[in-house]
Scaffold this motif. Structure first.
Motif, mmCIF file in Angstrom:
data_model
loop_
_atom_site.group_PDB
_atom_site.id
_atom_site.type_symbol
_atom_site.label_atom_id
_atom_site.label_comp_id
_atom_site.label_asym_id
_atom_site.label_seq_id
_atom_site.Cartn_x
_atom_site.Cartn_y
_atom_site.Cartn_z
ATOM 1 N N GLY A 102 -71.845 -13.524 -62.364
ATOM 2 C CA GLY A 102 -70.750 -12.425 -62.723
ATOM 3 C C GLY A 102 -69.668 -12.960 -63.276
ATOM 4 O O GLY A 102 -69.288 -14.057 -63.472
ATOM 5 N N GLY A 103 -68.907 -11.904 -63.586
ATOM 6 C CA GLY A 103 -67.391 -12.306 -64.133
ATOM 7 C C GLY A 103 -66.498 -12.930 -63.278
ATOM 8 O O GLY A 103 -65.567 -13.773 -63.610
ATOM 9 N N GLY A 104 -66.871 -12.621 -61.831
ATOM 10 C CA GLY A 104 -66.114 -13.589 -60.712
ATOM 11 C C GLY A 104 -64.522 -13.359 -60.967
ATOM 12 O O GLY A 104 -64.253 -12.154 -61.177
ATOM 13 N N ARG A 105 -63.752 -14.173 -60.343
ATOM 14 C CA ARG A 105 -62.345 -13.758 -60.623
ATOM 15 C C ARG A 105 -61.976 -13.884 -62.075
ATOM 16 O O ARG A 105 -60.698 -13.298 -62.107
ATOM 17 N N TYR A 106 -62.539 -14.269 -62.653
ATOM 18 C CA TYR A 106 -62.197 -14.456 -64.322
ATOM 19 C C TYR A 106 -62.164 -12.956 -64.996
ATOM 20 O O TYR A 106 -61.348 -12.757 -65.612
ATOM 21 N N ALA A 107 -63.208 -12.253 -64.669
ATOM 22 C CA ALA A 107 -63.102 -10.880 -65.296
ATOM 23 C C ALA A 107 -63.685 -9.813 -64.302
ATOM 24 O O ALA A 107 -65.158 -9.771 -64.217
ATOM 25 N N ASN A 108 -62.979 -9.070 -63.486
ATOM 26 C CA ASN A 108 -63.357 -7.930 -62.944
ATOM 27 C C ASN A 108 -62.436 -6.868 -62.847
ATOM 28 O O ASN A 108 -61.158 -7.072 -63.350
ATOM 29 N N CYS A 109 -62.905 -5.784 -62.483
ATOM 30 C CA CYS A 109 -61.868 -4.404 -62.821
ATOM 31 C C CYS A 109 -62.343 -3.433 -61.855
ATOM 32 O O CYS A 109 -63.535 -3.302 -61.496
ATOM 33 N N SER A 110 -61.485 -2.507 -61.399
ATOM 34 C CA SER A 110 -62.006 -1.286 -60.629
ATOM 35 C C SER A 110 -62.345 -0.160 -61.811
ATOM 36 O O SER A 110 -61.858 -0.573 -62.958
ATOM 37 N N MET A 111 -62.620 0.782 -61.456
ATOM 38 C CA MET A 111 -63.047 2.068 -62.417
ATOM 39 C C MET A 111 -61.659 2.511 -62.892
ATOM 40 O O MET A 111 -61.561 2.643 -64.232
ATOM 41 N N LEU A 112 -60.862 2.725 -62.208
ATOM 42 C CA LEU A 112 -59.377 3.278 -62.730
ATOM 43 C C LEU A 112 -58.898 2.186 -63.527
ATOM 44 O O LEU A 112 -58.231 2.454 -64.684
ATOM 45 N N GLU A 113 -59.092 0.704 -63.241
ATOM 46 C CA GLU A 113 -58.373 -0.225 -64.164
ATOM 47 C C GLU A 113 -59.144 -0.299 -65.507
ATOM 48 O O GLU A 113 -58.744 -0.448 -66.709
ATOM 49 N N ALA A 114 -60.369 0.103 -65.367
ATOM 50 C CA ALA A 114 -61.323 0.005 -66.923
ATOM 51 C C ALA A 114 -60.883 1.168 -67.887
ATOM 52 O O ALA A 114 -60.999 1.043 -68.993
ATOM 53 N N ILE A 115 -60.633 2.310 -67.088
ATOM 54 C CA ILE A 115 -60.224 3.442 -67.752
ATOM 55 C C ILE A 115 -58.841 3.283 -68.444
ATOM 56 O O ILE A 115 -58.778 3.566 -69.722
ATOM 57 N N GLN A 116 -57.999 2.420 -67.718
ATOM 58 C CA GLN A 116 -56.738 2.149 -68.324
ATOM 59 C C GLN A 116 -56.846 1.332 -69.516
ATOM 60 O O GLN A 116 -56.305 1.705 -70.704
ATOM 61 N N ILE A 117 -57.680 0.081 -69.399
ATOM 62 C CA ILE A 117 -58.033 -0.747 -70.501
ATOM 63 C C ILE A 117 -58.655 0.030 -71.818
ATOM 64 O O ILE A 117 -58.069 0.088 -72.990
ATOM 65 N N CYS A 118 -59.691 0.936 -71.416
ATOM 66 C CA CYS A 118 -60.121 1.671 -72.321
ATOM 67 C C CYS A 118 -59.155 2.624 -73.303
ATOM 68 O O CYS A 118 -59.165 2.739 -74.460
ATOM 69 N N GLU A 119 -58.387 3.229 -72.566
ATOM 70 C CA GLU A 119 -57.428 4.020 -72.803
ATOM 71 C C GLU A 119 -56.273 3.350 -74.041
ATOM 72 O O GLU A 119 -56.026 3.858 -75.282
ATOM 73 N N GLU A 120 -56.168 2.036 -73.572
ATOM 74 C CA GLU A 120 -54.978 1.093 -74.453
ATOM 75 C C GLU A 120 -55.651 0.954 -75.667
ATOM 76 O O GLU A 120 -55.181 0.787 -76.883
ATOM 77 N N ILE A 121 -57.385 0.542 -75.642
ATOM 78 C CA ILE A 121 -57.716 0.234 -76.862
ATOM 79 C C ILE A 121 -58.169 1.341 -77.942
ATOM 80 O O ILE A 121 -57.663 1.012 -79.064
ATOM 81 N N THR A 122 -58.377 2.513 -77.523
ATOM 82 C CA THR A 122 -58.691 3.598 -78.139
ATOM 83 C C THR A 122 -57.376 4.298 -78.540
ATOM 84 O O THR A 122 -57.282 5.021 -79.462
ATOM 85 N N ASP A 123 -56.318 4.177 -77.859
ATOM 86 C CA ASP A 123 -55.247 4.918 -77.847
ATOM 87 C C ASP A 123 -55.593 6.544 -77.728
ATOM 88 O O ASP A 123 -54.702 7.242 -78.318
#
Length: 357
Positions: free
Chosen positions: A278-299
Motif C-alpha cells: 500500500g501507500g504506507g507512510r508515504y501516501a495515506n489520508c483520512s476521508m476529511l483530508e482527501a476531501i480537502q485535497i480534492c477541493e484544492e485541486i478542483t477549486d
C-alpha cells in the motif's frame, strides 16, 4: 516468445500492468469480460479502457473470457503454453458491500476464479510466475483493535505502540475476526496462491493491497475511493462519508507503483511469499483530508454529507508496512505521492467526462 497474461486487464491494476509490461514482453494477453459493469453499473464500465489498450498497444491481444469457467480459460492456456512467463491475476469482485448481495457470485469470481487460474498455471505453464492482487481485507477487523488516538482530521496509531509506527505488517492475524464475505473470499484465494507456491513449489506471490488507485480507475460508490471521490468533486455529485467521523485513514498506492512491485518480484520470485502493498507512510489520508485535497485541486467545495453508520468490514486506520518488500527488493521505491496521484485522476477524469458530453 515471452508472454505475460493479465486478468482484469481493463481494470485499474490490469490496465496498468498492460502499460508497464507491453515493452517488456513480446505479447500481452488480456482477459476481461467487463464484469465490473455488472457489479457497479455504468460507473464501473471498463470498455473505454479496453478499447484504449487495443488502440495503443499493437502487441496486446484481448480475450473476453470468464475466469470462473475453465472451458473458456483452457483454450487460451493451451494455445500459448510455456510461452507464458508471467501471470498477473488482477480480476476480482472488489467490494465487501456488493459481496453480501450475491455471495455465490463473489466467491466464484474471487476464490474459484483464482483456483482455476492456478490450475491453468500448473497444467500449462508451470514455470511461469503467478502474481495475485490480494487485499488488506484478509486481516478482517483486526486492524480496528489496534490502539488508536483521535486527531483533528484523522485517527492515528498511538505513539506508545512503536511496533506499528511504519504501519501494519504481514504478521497481523487473519483469524478470529469479521472479514465481510468479500474478505472471506479473498482469504480463500490468498491462501490458495500461497499453497500452490509452498505445496507445488510454484513461483506464486501474494500482494495484499491497501487502496489501489490511479488515473485509469473506473471508480464507483462501492469501490474506487479516490477515483469516485474526485469524480464527485468535479461533477458536484453528492458524496456520503460512512462512519468514523470521516477520520478513517486509508493508505493509497498508485497503480504504477504496485505494478512496479510486481516487476521486481518477477525478476527474483520467492515461492508462496506474501507482501503488504500500500501507500504506507508515504501516501495515506483520512476521508476529511482527501476531501480537502480534492477541493484544492478542483477549486470547488464538495457536496458531501455524513452518515453515522460505517460500512461493515471498513477499517478505521490502515497503513501498510512495506518494510518486508523493501528488504527483499531494495531497488524498489514509490514514484507517486498522494497529491500527484489525485492530480492525475482529476486530469484523466475531466478528459473522460468531456469526451462523453
Amino acid at each position: 516468445m515471452n508472454i505475460v497474461l493479465i486478468t482484469g486487464s481493463a481494470g485499474l491494476i490490469g490496465s496498468e500492468s498492460v502499460n508497464f509490461f507491453a515493452d517488456k514482453f513480446d505479447l500481452v494477453i488480456g482477459i476481461d469480460n467487463n464484469l465490473r459493469q455488472y457489479f457497479f453499473g455504468a460507473d464501473g464500465n471498463t470498455e473505454w479502457n479496453r478499447d484504449r489498450l487495443i488502440d495503443v498497444y499493437p502487441n496486446y491481444k484481448h480475450y473476453v473470457a470468464d475466469i470462473r469457467k475453465t472451458d473458456e480459460l483452457t483454450p487460451i492456456f493451451q494455445k500459448y503454453g510455456n510461452d507464458i512467463k508471467l501471470i498477473v491475476h488482477a480480476a476480482a469482485q472488489p467490494s465487501h458491500d456488493w459481496a453480501a448481495r450475491e455471495p455465490f457470485t463473489d466467491f466464484s469470481v474471487n476464490a474459484t476464479g483464482t483456483l482455476n487460474l492456478l490450475e491453468m498455471n500448473r497444467l500449462y505453464c508451470e514455470k511461469a510466475v503467478f502474481i495475485f492482487t490480494s487485499t488488506n481485507k484478509v486481516y478482517g477487523d483486526n486492524p480496528n483493535y489496534l490502539p488508536l488516538v483521535e486527531k483533528e482530521l484523522r485517527w492515528e496509531i498511538s505513539e506508545d505502540h512503536a511496533y506499528f509506527k511504519n504501519g501494519i505488517d504481514e504478521n497481523l492475524s487473519i483469524d478470529h475476526t469479521k472479514h465481510s464475505l468479500f474478505g472471506a473470499s479473498k482469504v480463500a484465494a490468498d491462501v490458495l496462491v500461497q499453497e500452490y507456491g509452498r505445496y507445488f513449489g510454484m513461483k506464486t506471490g501474494v500482494f495484499r493491497g491497501g487502496c489501489l488507485t490511479g488515473p485509469n480507475h473506473s471508480g464507483a460508490q462501492l469501490h474506487g475511493f479516490l477515483s469516485y471521490l474526485m469524480k464527485c468533486a468535479i461533477t458536484g455529485n453528492h458524496y456520503t462519508i460512512f462512519g468514523y467521523k470521516g477520520k478513517q485513514v486509508r493508505d493509497n498506492i498508485h497503480s504504477y507503483d504496485l505494478v512496479n512491485m510486481f516487476w521486481h518480484y518477477y525478476q527474483n520470485p520467492r515461492s508462496g511469499e506474501v507482501y503488504n502493498a500500500g501507500g504506507g507512510r508515504y501516501a495515506n489520508c483520512s476521508m476529511l483530508e482527501a476531501i480537502q485535497i480534492c477541493e484544492e485541486i478542483t477549486d470547488k467545495k464538495m457536496n458531501f454529507s455524513y452518515s453515522d453508520t460505517n460500512r461493515i468490514g471498513d477499517h478505521i486506520w490502515y497503513v501498510s508496512d512495506v518494510s518486508k518488500f523493501k528488504n527483499h527488493y531494495p531497488d524498489w521505491n514509490y514514484s507517486y505521492d498522494l497529491k500527484t496521484t489525485l492530480g492525475q485522476i482529476h486530469d484523466s477524469m475531466t478528459a473522460r467526462l468531456v469526451a462523453t458530453v
